[in-house]
Design a protein around this motif. Sequence first.
Motif, PDB file in Angstrom:
ATOM      1  N   THR A  87       0.769  -1.313  -0.110  1.00 23.24           N
ATOM      2  CA  THR A  87      -0.055  -0.156   0.084  1.00 23.24           C
ATOM      3  C   THR A  87       0.935   1.380  -0.115  1.00 23.24           C
ATOM      4  OG1 THR A  87      -1.528  -1.159   1.412  1.00 23.24           O
ATOM      5  CG2 THR A  87      -1.803   1.183   1.223  1.00 23.24           C
TER       6      THR A  87
ATOM      7  N   ASN B 126     -10.290   8.104   0.092  1.00 26.56           N
ATOM      8  CA  ASN B 126      -9.640   7.829  -1.456  1.00 26.56           C
ATOM      9  C   ASN B 126      -9.680   9.049  -2.224  1.00 26.56           C
ATOM     10  OD1 ASN B 126      -8.710   4.922  -1.588  1.00 26.56           O
ATOM     11  ND2 ASN B 126     -10.884   4.619  -0.467  1.00 26.56           N
TER      12      ASN B 126
ATOM     13  N   TYR C 248     -11.074   1.925   3.902  1.00 28.24           N
ATOM     14  CA  TYR C 248      -9.522   1.827   3.838  1.00 28.24           C
ATOM     15  C   TYR C 248      -8.787   0.897   3.159  1.00 28.24           C
ATOM     16  CZ  TYR C 248      -4.710   2.451   4.996  1.00 28.24           C
ATOM     17  OH  TYR C 248      -3.197   2.715   4.851  1.00 28.24           O
ATOM     18  N   GLY C 251      -9.894   0.560  -0.647  1.00 33.19           N
ATOM     19  CA  GLY C 251      -9.463   1.711  -1.331  1.00 33.19           C
ATOM     20  C   GLY C 251      -7.985   1.815  -1.437  1.00 33.19           C
ATOM     21  N   PHE C 252      -7.261   1.462  -0.272  1.00 30.32           N
ATOM     22  CA  PHE C 252      -5.815   1.616  -0.394  1.00 30.32           C
ATOM     23  C   PHE C 252      -4.989   0.224  -0.468  1.00 30.32           C
ATOM     24  CE2 PHE C 252      -7.144   5.771   1.430  1.00 30.32           C
ATOM     25  CZ  PHE C 252      -6.211   6.576   0.700  1.00 30.32           C
ATOM     26  N   ASP C 253      -5.594  -0.822   0.348  1.00 33.67           N
ATOM     27  CA  ASP C 253      -4.649  -2.060   0.359  1.00 33.67           C
ATOM     28  C   ASP C 253      -5.069  -2.753  -1.006  1.00 33.67           C
ATOM     29  OD1 ASP C 253      -3.740  -1.603   2.781  1.00 33.67           O
ATOM     30  OD2 ASP C 253      -4.913  -2.647   3.806  1.00 33.67           O
ATOM     31  N   MET C 255      -6.568  -1.295  -3.814  1.00 32.75           N
ATOM     32  CA  MET C 255      -6.657  -0.161  -4.693  1.00 32.75           C
ATOM     33  C   MET C 255      -7.759  -0.052  -5.377  1.00 32.75           C
ATOM     34  SD  MET C 255      -4.051   1.954  -4.450  1.00 32.75           S
ATOM     35  CE  MET C 255      -3.838   2.521  -5.967  1.00 32.75           C
TER      36      MET C 255
END
Lengths: 426, 277, 289
Positions: A87, B126, C248, C251-253, C255
């Motif tokens: 990440t 995001n 989270y 969205g982030f880990d 993607m």
Amino acid sequence: MKKLLFILIAILFATLVACSGSESGSGSGDSAEGNDSGSGSSGEKMQFYVSGDKVEGAALTTMAEKYTEETGTEIEVVDVPYDDMVTKITNMMRAEEPPALARITGFNPAWQGKLMDLTDVAEANNVRAEMGITVEDELVAPPLDLTAVGMFINKDLFEEAGVEYPTSEDNIWTWEEFVNAIETVTKNTDAQYGMVMDNSEHRLNAFLYQHGSKGFYQEGDEYTTNEETTEALQRFVELNDNTIMPKAVWTAGEDASSMFKSGRVAAYMSGSWQISDFATNITDFEWQSVYMPYEEVRATNLGGNYLVGFEGSGQEEQAKEFIDWLYQKENYEELATHGGYLPVTTDAEVEYEKAPEAYEIYQDEIAATDPIASQQRNELVRKQLVSQRALGSVLAEEMINALNDEQAVEQAVENVKSQMTEAYIE
Amino acid sequence: MNSKLNDKFATTMLTAALFIIALMYLFPIVWLLLSSLKPGNELFSYPLKIFPDNPTLDGYAYSWQTMEFIKYFINTLIVAVVTTVLTVLASASCGFALAKYNYKWLNAFLICMLATTMLPTEVIMNPTFSVILNLNLYDSLAGLVIPSISTATGIFMFRQYFMTVPNDLLESARIDGANEGKIFFQLMLPIAKPVAITLAIFSFQWRWNDYIWPLIVLSDPNKYTVQIALRSIVGADNIDWVLLLSSSIISLVPMIIIFIVFQRYIMDTGATSGIKG
Amino acid sequence: MKDTNKKWAFIFVAANLVLFLLFFAWPALLGVYYSLTEYNGNVATFIGLENYINLFQDPSFYKAMSRTFLYTLIGVPLVYITSLFVSVMLTSNHTKGKNIAKIIFFFPWLVSPIVVGVLWRWMFGESFGFVNFVIQAIGGNPIPWSSNGDFAFIVVLFATAWAGTAFNMLIFIGAIISIPRSLYEAADVDGGSGWQKFWHVTLPSIRSTSFLVILLAVFNLMKEFPMVQSLTNGGPGTDTTFIVQYIYETGFDQMRVGYASAASMVLFVILLVFSLLQFRFAKGGKANE
């Protein structure tokens, strides 16, 4: 009041100055031309993202310091949590501020085309390229170290319980025998659990291979697996009964390593990277590496880290120089010795200072293992880079849900299949 | 007489109850502190001991060496102080405008600020990250400061306060020929000092303990704030508890100092009741 | 005169206005756009409502959402009751050592969410935690605090109540001491017991404060993330994964920015509906004041 206001503004200015100062001082390399590595100037530090270096005796930090001494180029080893690594680097890449170097175990598709081609460096230093990741004839991620899954036992507990364990390759135990053995140990001693296994897909896969599973593989236009996988996973769930294995390690992230280190667990299925830590930090009891049990075939699972350099860091040349230096016979041997890694260059001869006998067991395991172990992992890791979407540890995640009684094992297997099909086959 | 005896009995019982509950609140912290004084091998020894056999500060020395706390403290302090100063100024002026001017668009803006309490950064992480990238704020302390300046709570605190200030005061200053800026800085801001101090303390605590913004904005460990540094221990595969326990305690020290210094303002419930939105 | 005032008013709100546009309006609009695309951080492809359709068929989203609701539903009353109880004790005529007790209750306010998580994780560790040690010492079986979803949930609630008391307590104390003495004296004349006084005098008098505390608590609990991340990391399995952590992680880990943004938008609508309801109630409450 005016005085107060004045003080506030003074603080504001002071901090703003400090703020901008610290920013220009440690920016992570967006100035286009970095400094000459040989010049010994205080220039921009190269950042090397790794995880778990502290646990591995700070081997990379030591090597980075040595490099600085020899060349004057400063390298900052940044230790980030394993879970945050991909990440973090992906975010840095989106911001167009990638680090110079990273040691990683997984990828994200967003990195595609942004990794340096390290073919020449690897060739020059006899790095085993087949263990790395090659995309379009470019070796973008050579292996940095080789690890293998293996079993540790608490020798004191086994002796106290009067239970035998295999000491040579001739009398290796089956899983049945192994489970009986650790059950006897827990019965006859004050051991709390029979065994622990890291919460990791990588360890679980070794367990699966040993039971005759072929892992998850592509067949036609979908991913599938053989029956043995489901059976082995079923067995794994049964082992997690809070007597043989504590459920909390997988479902709640309790730390398997520290449980074993506490001396109240008979066996620990982990891997070669633990050896140097155990040799230094376990003082209360005697531990030993033993051959892993098997059912169908002997298998370990190869693992280890890849080394990558990023395009766009502004320090590509220096990064390459460092990689080249690190793989040179003498330096690499030092790194492997210090970190307790199994080597990935064909000519390295590593003499382990700590627990050398444990490493021999691992060499035997690797020699005897079913070839599936090395192929499959590399293939799946490569998929993370070249597909539309990267899957993390799907199998582990689905199995955690199964262990937590949220779904049946069969359902978990189906979910893994469909997710892999969806992500890796267009 | 009887009722007096009853009173005494009630006082004893209630005081005892109060302190039993208080001890329950205190215990987790005390336990953390006691554990942090144990050497590594005692931490996981069985059976557990409440007090360390050989109390040691080794854990602290270890975490002070391993973690660059000075750096993290300085970073966090810069962010917290700069943001706090700017927050107080921005909130005071905005609250003043919302309280003392009557324009339609100001009311609309008030409703917009209300909306921000409903859609905090956590909810839109995001897209916020994309904005940070576009504004070139990624991996900079400014990226922590700038987005955090605006706070609906602060604005409402000042708005409520300035509503209680009589308009005559303003009018007479205007008649004296002072312009609005002067009125605000020389007249209004000084009388709102209690609100300013309360907000400053709150803002400092918010920023000191903030996690989400540093998590998405920072990548360079040289810019880590204390909370993100702690995350790098908590998130590890094998948690180093010796390191984690003592580091947690160390991370509390600055807030405790702030509390001791400003205790009077924090515990003065009159000021906090101004927070009513 | 009027016009210069308008200019000044604008100057006074300018900073907040710019920040509002940059860090609220822009990301919110961007979020709406992302939620209609398949976006992995590289290229965004417009896919219409597909994310929403998938989202409403995704059991893991429902689970995160329902866990968040459950957490809010139990957590808010818990925080409310504990802080009110503590405040009443601290304003009672029958307690001594109020100042020390108040500082103790306030202490958790100084502790960051991450450390709160660490603290409670350390207390409730299954093998080495203090609580299980005590349970074993008095002859009980150790409780699977982290490997059983329900127990892990309870630990999260404990931590929430512990950390949430301090601030709300201050607000309540402020409200309670501003209740006119005469109301209590009147109750004394009528011979009301302590409980009756609390029920008929204290509680109605702090009605608007109660609404405020509940509103704040709901928002805080709906967006809980750091504390739980360090306490259970959403485990066991996904039993304590709340919606913000879900967003989270997707969205982030993973993607999956588009998908996560769709979840954000759903959460936003829920919070919006809730606040509108809350304000209606609060208005009703103020009318009685």
